[in-house]
Design an enzyme around this catalytic site. Structure first.
Site, PDB file in Angstrom:
ATOM      1  CG  ASP A   1       0.783   2.487   5.000  1.00  0.00           C
ATOM      2  OD1 ASP A   1       0.109   2.347   6.035  1.00  0.00           O
ATOM      3  OD2 ASP A   1       2.027   2.460   4.987  1.00  0.00           O
TER       4      ASP A   1
ATOM      5  N   PRO B   1       0.815  -1.224   0.000  1.00  0.00           N
ATOM      6  CG  PRO B   1       0.115  -0.925   2.208  1.00  0.00           C
ATOM      7  CD  PRO B   1       0.850  -1.891   1.309  1.00  0.00           C
TER       8      PRO B   1
ATOM      9  CD1 TRP C   1       7.782   1.085   9.613  1.00  0.00           C
ATOM     10  CD2 TRP C   1       7.383   0.288   7.574  1.00  0.00           C
ATOM     11  NE1 TRP C   1       8.322   1.960   8.710  1.00  0.00           N
ATOM     12  CE2 TRP C   1       8.103   1.490   7.450  1.00  0.00           C
ATOM     13  CE3 TRP C   1       7.016  -0.404   6.410  1.00  0.00           C
ATOM     14  CZ2 TRP C   1       8.463   2.029   6.223  1.00  0.00           C
ATOM     15  CZ3 TRP C   1       7.373   0.132   5.186  1.00  0.00           C
ATOM     16  CH2 TRP C   1       8.085   1.340   5.097  1.00  0.00           C
TER      17      TRP C   1
ATOM     18  CD1 TRP D   1       4.142  -3.681   3.738  1.00  0.00           C
ATOM     19  CD2 TRP D   1       4.482  -4.590   1.711  1.00  0.00           C
ATOM     20  NE1 TRP D   1       2.973  -4.240   3.317  1.00  0.00           N
ATOM     21  CE2 TRP D   1       3.144  -4.794   2.093  1.00  0.00           C
ATOM     22  CE3 TRP D   1       4.929  -5.067   0.486  1.00  0.00           C
ATOM     23  CZ2 TRP D   1       2.239  -5.469   1.269  1.00  0.00           C
ATOM     24  CZ3 TRP D   1       4.021  -5.733  -0.338  1.00  0.00           C
ATOM     25  CH2 TRP D   1       2.705  -5.935   0.056  1.00  0.00           C
TER      26      TRP D   1
ATOM     27  CD  GLN E   1       8.911  -0.353   1.349  1.00  0.00           C
ATOM     28  OE1 GLN E   1       8.508  -0.938   2.329  1.00  0.00           O
ATOM     29  NE2 GLN E   1       8.909   0.964   1.267  1.00  0.00           N
TER      30      GLN E   1
ATOM     31  CE  LYS F   1      17.777  10.037  -1.090  1.00  0.00           C
ATOM     32  NZ  LYS F   1      18.182   9.905   0.284  1.00  0.00           N
TER      33      LYS F   1
ATOM     34  CE  LYS G   1       7.780  17.574  -0.318  1.00  0.00           C
ATOM     35  NZ  LYS G   1       7.152  17.154   0.917  1.00  0.00           N
TER      36      LYS G   1
END
Ligand SMILES: [Zn+2]
Ligand SMILES: [Zn+2]
Length: 1013
Positions: free
Chosen positions: A96, A57, A545, A580, A576, A615, A618
């Site tokens: 999620d 999710p 998590w 996850w 992940q 990378k 923002k």
């Protein structure tokens, strides 16, 4: 079932490739006709097997960016491909919704700085409402991005991790852990974020390394009872000297006593020279060396006993403020002597537990020192660094201090430097079942060794999982504890809670529980079955998590869980492994008690970087969001590019300008090949039902080029499928690229183009056989492209294949995935053609050497090759003449002896040499000139939007001069046929013909004029 296609069905034939228009049209088509829905129902009804799937999710706390898109494209590829193979996959979405990421996003929006301010100013009830609003706001953007990308995900059955129904099933995992003694409270060193005021799991710590500035401090601890002997120690966290209880050395490493001035310093032998250099000490000598274990048990003088009464008290205990031996001590860096603060370090903590040394943790929730820290009380941990350094200096124990920039774990959300603290938390003791976990993980297919090894290495660390969080918006820990006797129970459903709930003392009524969240759930009390006291809930929520990791059980019903889990294939980003993929595995092993992962295969894909390989962040402002990107750019193109660019595990530098070059060319070629096929086939009355490949074979109408192309197609099917299975999507896409651009467009079409130009009824059947071949080859190609670029394939399927045969399935997605057909494979023919293509390519190189345009026919070529190549080239003499554009060719083993070198050019590659006669007589020059002009007329036809098969009335070419007119005269009829006009007129000057609209071109440096009507 008839399909209503909005656009004028023939309009596309006069257009170039305009992907944005195509994609808009196809999205409408899919939605109006509920194609995705129909596909899932079709496979649910008729399938060759069921492949479980659970969506990883996305967290609804930010905008979908290109990194997300990369994973979603692979998911969709797998779904479409396996569906075409006939499998049923519950490709249901999931979101999620809870946890720190959402909380911090809302805090930012509300403009509160920390948890305390949040609770005071906003309150938990409103905060929870704001969290829900936030996820719904992001949900809209995610749905839009999925729609733009062309995902065939199903949203009717999407899951939300914050709903009661989901939380109740998530609690079942905890119940199983509780029953097995795997869930409980413990005192342990956890990473703690002073900003978020909560502990973090190990997995979360791995997410947030950043470069930060810290003091780099060299200091001394005096050996007790020795006048001038000291241990030399280094740290970047001076505040931990407050909680220091031991120092450690490596037992089998060599240590040295170094004389510096009047003092002796103890440090690792191999670090002496580098350190003396770093500390700029020139006058020193090694007095003695010995093994680390000889230092064991030595007592040192803890310097702050006067400042911290508690430390003076601890000092009297055995093993405190003594040297211990530990294998984890690294003698390759710093001094090889480390000080241990069991309250602030994991290894330190373990070393203390082993030796019955008490844990000393004088910190409150905000990481400020408490009364127990004596003179340091009230200081924030990291602010104590300065005071510690100052106190060391006063005592003459400071050796050197400077600032250092280094990688240090920070909070992945708030970016505060983490502090390790021994705390009372709730844990899943997954370390107790680690063998099963590792065994389960080893059975999984990961496709690539790197991520597999990293994942297994991480799991083998076998750390317990700290699951308690002191936050608000999360799944509550369903443990109630007796305020009187400390008895604890775990509940796992809303019904159980309400059944046990004590009535509200004010009203005497049962309390209400509108949802399974704080603050409501904290207002529920139970009666202790042991002592009759009041039980309150432990105020924690769960690590988010745990929430998303519960999805394989929580998002399904029991029946579905049986059917779909372990799921067949998952793909998520490389980070992940600690996220996850890890929590799914741990929870599943707890739930089932079996050494089994909830997934059979897991592909980890690499990060998306910007065009320069930086990378995306923002702060750099280089984040590429999906929605704005696909507002202006084609989804097919981005899908193709992302899969084509590199292996899924590699980091990908995303550059949309790069996508507009080769990837665009591939899709544009696919488009134009279909246009070419459709126009010609329609003109000749091709009927796919009558003019099948079988019909062509039966009537002996397939020639070598068709048989070669069909053989090539089988290899391409095999390769695409094999590469898809191995998750080598980039190689699969390259195979498609090669087949369409090289084999079909660049090689096959020139072989048959001339056969298609004529409309002679005598050769109609041959043309129909070519169409039968193209029908089969292009349709199969579209099926292979479909999981990669679903818009253009659906478009061409509708416009070409369903336009010819409306009994075909309603959507390309309902078609069967191609399987290679043995009868079309012809390995020998492929080899012979490869040789032929090479010979032609060498002939082009020879032309280039002689500056002879490819369109100019030449008198003769001599091809020199080994003997057996001569035989196979001889078979394709006609094709060679056609493609090399020569009137005559000789295939020989040796260069003819009497060959004059004058007027000949040559080129060679490997075992092939080609010689070309450069002499051109009037006939050859005329023919070459005619082809030059024909090419320009064809370009003009295209530009003016004429359908290529349409026969026009007149073409005029003017300002040629009389010499060129003479050269051209013998070729006018051939030219008229080539450019599909009834008659070609050539003029030495510009004629007085008012009605004509002239277009200017350049020919051999002179301006000429062309007009067509
Ligand atoms: Zn934080
Ligand atoms: Zn009790």
């Amino acid at each position: 079932m008839a399909i209503k296609f909005e656009a004028d069905a023939k309009k596309w034939l006069t257009m170039g490739y305009r992907p944005l228009e195509i994609e808009r049209e196809i999205r409408d088509f899919w939605e109006k006709n509920r194609i995705a829905d129909k596909l899932m129902k079709l496979r649910e009804r008729e399938n060759v097997g069921v492949l479980g799937y659970v969506e990883g999710p996305p967290t609804l706390n930010g905008m979908p960016h290109i990194g997300h898109a990369r994973g979603r494209i692979m998911k969709d590829l797998r779904y479409r491909w396996k569906s075409m193979q006939g499998y049923y996959i519950p490709f249901w979405a999931g979101w999620d919704c809870q946890g720190l990421p959402v909380e911090l996003e809302v805090e930012r929006m509300l403009g509160v700085k920390n948890k305390r301010e949040l609770l005071e100013r906003v309150g938990e009830e409103r905060f929870v409402e704001e969290c829900k609003k936030t996820i719904m706001r992001y949900y809209k953007h995610w749905r839009e991005a999925d729609r733009k990308l062309g995902l065939f995900m199903n949203y009717d059955r999407e899951y939300w991790t914050y709903l009661d129904s989901y939380i109740e099933r998530e609690w079942k995992y905890l119940k199983r852990a509780w029953e097995q003694g795997l869930l409980g409270e413990g005192y342990y060193v956890v990473a703690y974020c002073p900003g978020c005021q909560t502990s973090l799991s190990n997995a979360e710590v791995g997410l947030g390394y950043e470069e930060v500035e810290d003091p780099s401090l060299y200091f001394k601890f005096k050996v007790e009872g020795k006048e001038n002997e000291h241990f030399l120690i280094w740290t970047t966290m001076p505040f931990t000297i407050v909680t220091d209880l031991m120092i450690a050395v490596h037992p089998s490493a060599e240590y040295a006593k170094v004389k510096v001035g009047e003092e002796f310093w103890i440090m690792a032998r191999q670090r002496v020279e580098p350190l003396m250099q770093e500390l700029k000490i020139e006058d020193y000598s090694i007095a003695e060396t010995f093994l680390g274990k000889e230092l064991e048990g030595l007592k040192y003088e803890y310097p702050f006993k006067d400042l911290i009464p508690k430390q003076a008290e601890l000092d009297r205990l055995p093993n405190v403020h003594r040297v211990v031996c530990e294998d984890f001590v690294d003698v390759n860096t710093a001094t090889g002597v480390v000080h241990l603060s069991p309250g602030n370090g994991e290894e330190d903590f373990e070393a203390a537990v082993k030796r019955n040394v008490p844990i000393y943790v004088p910190f409150d929730d905000e990481c400020n020192f408490t009364e127990e820290a004596g003179k340091f009380s009230g200081l924030f941990a990291r602010d104590a660094d300065k005071k510690v350094i100052e106190e060391l200096r006063k005592r003459g124990l400071l050796v050197h201090v400077e600032k250092v920039r280094h990688e240090y774990p920070t909070c992945w959300r708030s970016h505060h430097k983490l502090i390790w603290l021994a705390r009372r938390e709730y844990f899943l003791w997954t370390n107790k079942i680690n063998e099963k976990i590792v065994e389960a993980a080893e059975k999984v297919e990961y496709f690539y060794e790197g991520p597999k090894n990293r994942f297994l290495a991480f799991l083998k660390e076998a750390k317990p999982w700290c699951i308690s969080r002191e936050r608000v918006w999360g799944t509550p820990l369903p443990v109630w504890v007796c305020e009187k006797c400390g008895h604890k129970i775990l509940v796992s459903s809303k019904k159980e809670i309400l059944d046990k709930a004590l009535p509200d003392p004010a009203t005497g009524e049962k309390p209400k529980l509108p949802e399974l969240h704080k603050p409501w759930i904290d207002r529920i009390y139970f009666k202790c079955e042991k002592c009759g006291g009041r039980m309150r809930r432990e105020p924690y929520v769960l690590d988010t998590w745990h929430n998303s990791g519960a999805s394989p059980y929580a998002r399904f019903t029991d029946e579905e869980f049986e059917k779909f889990v372990p799921v067949d294939f998952l793909v998520e980003a490389i980070d992940q492994t600690r996220g996850w993929a890890n929590t799914l595995l741990l929870e599943h092993v707890i739930l089932t008690g079996k050494p089994e992962a909830p997934y059979k295969a897991f592909l980890f894909y690499g990060f998306a970087l910007d065009a320069k390989g930086r990378k995306m962040s923002k702060s750099l402002g280089n984040v590429i969001e999906v929605n704005p990107l696909l507002e202006k750019n084609s989804a097919d193109l981005c899908r193709f590019y992302i899969l084509w660019k590199c292996s899924p595990i590699d980091s990908m530098n995303f550059d949309i300008e790069e996508a507009k070059r080769r990837p665009y060319q591939v899709l544009s070629t696919l488009y134009h090949l279909h246009r070419f096929f459709y126009q010609n086939a329609e003109y000749d009355g091709f009927d796919p039902k009558k003019h099948s490949l079988e019909w062509a074979e039966h009537n002996n109408l397939l020639k070598a080029p068709e048989r070669w192309l069909l053989s090539k197609l089988q290899g391409t099917i095999e390769e695409v499928n094999r590469r898809f299975e191995a998750c080598e999507f980039n190689f699969a896409v390259s195979a498609l690229e090669k087949f369409i651009v090289d084999n079909v467009s660049r090689e096959y079409v020139p072989m048959i183009r001339r056969e298609l130009w004529t409309d002679d009824p005598q050769t109609l059947n041959r043309r129909l056989a070519i169409y039968a071949t193209l029908w089969h080859v292009l349709k199969t190609s579209l099926l292979l492209f479909n999981p990669v670029t679903p818009f253009i394939t659906e478009f061409l399927y509708q416009q070409v294949f369903r336009a010819f045969d409306n009994s075909l399935p309603e959507s390309i997605n309902f078609e069967k995935w191609p399987i290679p057909e043995e009868r079309f494979k012809d390995h020998q023919l492929e080899e012979e053609f490869e040789l032929l293509m090479k010979a032609i390519s060498v002939s082009y190189a020879a032309r280039q050497a002689g500056r002879l345009k490819r369109r100019w026919p030449l008198r003769k070529a001599v091809v020199i090759v080994p003997k057996k190549a001569v035989e196979s080239l001889e078979k394709f003499r006609g094709l060679f003449l056609e493609l090399a554009n020569v009137k005559e060719v000789e295939f020989v083993e040796k260069a003819p002896e009497n060959l004059p070198t004058e007027n000949w050019v040559s080129a060679a590659e490997e075992e092939i040499q080609v010689l070309l006669d450069t002499r051109r007589d009037k006939m050859l020059m005329g023919e070459g000139l005619m082809r030059d002009l024909a090419r320009r007329i064809q370009a003009l036809r295209k530009e003016l939007g004429f359908v290529p098969t349409e026969i026009l009335n007149e073409a005029h070419v003017a300002r040629l001069g009389s010499e060129k007119v003479d050269l051209l005269n013998p070729f006018l009829e051939e030219m008229a046929e080539l450019v599909r006009v009834k008659k070609v007129y050539i003029h030495p000057d510009k004629p007085e013909m008012e009605a004509l609209k002239w277009h200017q071109y350049e020919l051999d440096g002179e301006k000429i004029l062309i007009a067509i009507t």
